[in-house]
Design a protein around this motif. Structure first.
Motif, mmCIF file in Angstrom:
data_model
loop_
_atom_site.group_PDB
_atom_site.id
_atom_site.type_symbol
_atom_site.label_atom_id
_atom_site.label_comp_id
_atom_site.label_asym_id
_atom_site.label_seq_id
_atom_site.Cartn_x
_atom_site.Cartn_y
_atom_site.Cartn_z
ATOM 1 N N SER A 53 0.835 -1.339 -0.026
ATOM 2 C CA SER A 53 -0.083 -0.159 -0.083
ATOM 3 C C SER A 53 0.991 1.350 -0.009
ATOM 4 O O SER A 53 0.594 2.231 -0.671
ATOM 5 N N LYS A 54 1.968 1.286 0.795
ATOM 6 C CA LYS A 54 2.632 2.348 1.009
ATOM 7 C C LYS A 54 3.582 2.467 -0.441
ATOM 8 O O LYS A 54 3.494 3.681 -0.936
ATOM 9 N N HIS A 55 3.969 1.472 -1.128
ATOM 10 C CA HIS A 55 4.512 1.820 -2.476
ATOM 11 C C HIS A 55 3.406 2.315 -3.468
ATOM 12 O O HIS A 55 3.797 3.257 -4.485
ATOM 13 N N ILE A 56 2.216 1.700 -3.328
ATOM 14 C CA ILE A 56 0.966 2.192 -4.270
ATOM 15 C C ILE A 56 0.901 3.535 -4.117
ATOM 16 O O ILE A 56 0.867 4.461 -5.147
ATOM 17 N N MET A 57 0.834 4.088 -3.015
ATOM 18 C CA MET A 57 0.540 5.768 -2.648
ATOM 19 C C MET A 57 1.896 6.362 -3.041
ATOM 20 O O MET A 57 1.612 7.431 -3.873
#
Length: 185
Positions: A53-57
């Motif tokens: 999720s952090k990477h996607i954001m």
């Protein structure tokens, strides 16, 4: 409030923030499809969803900053993204690259001839007394450099020395995509 730049309507910061949210959703759906298709490396399925999720954001924001959403002129092409047909294709290709860089894709997926990066051509400047440029097919700059090194290993030292007055050092000066020919000297 709409901002005009060079006579073209530009998005406000609020509209840009909304696009980042849309990018997050598109990237999440794309990655979900990769997981369903078995293209996300099984050993990496243990990657915490929070990390993904952090990477996607981060990627969604990076994409918006770099390509400026629908304001970008896709008609001019984006060679590093395989010249996508439009905004959503660009997001998917960008996500593909980020997943590859993170090491989260299977070799089968990476080597699939349908991937936009398959057989991209790179020029590699090789310095051996003088700079020589060779063209190789690769899906990344690192692979292009590896192919240039493999090419060098096949050049006999006698042949190389004859052409370069006995110099024995090999050095990769630079690598760049063929479609970035403006870098040629």
């Amino acid at each position: 409030m709409t901002i005009l730049t060079h006579g073209k309507e530009r998005l406000t910061q609020e509209q840009r923030d909304a696009l980042v949210q849309e990018n997050i959703a598109e990237m999440g759906m794309f990655i979900g499809a990769l997981i369903r298709e078995g293209q996300f490396l099984k050993s990496d399925l243990d990657v915490p969803s929070l990390e993904v999720s952090k990477h996607i954001m981060s990627w969604a924001k990076e994409f918006e900053d770099k390509y400026q959403g629908p304001d970008f002129d896709y008609g001019k092409g984006i060679p590093e993204l395989g010249d996508p047909a439009g905004y959503l294709d660009a997001i998917d290709n960008f996500t593909d690259l980020k997943m590859r860089e993170a090491g989260w894709l299977t070799e089968e997926y990476i080597n699939d001839e349908e991937r936009f990066w398959h057989d991209m051509e790179y020029y590699v400047d090789i310095e051996f007394r003088v700079t020589r440029t060779i063209k190789v097919k690769a899906f990344s700059k690192a692979e292009a450099n590896a192919q240039a090194e493999a090419w060098w290993e096949q050049v006999s030292l006698a042949e190389a020395a004859e052409k370069a007055d006995g110099v024995e050092d090999f050095f990769i000066k630079d690598s760049f995509r063929v479609d970035d020919a403006s870098r040629m000297y």
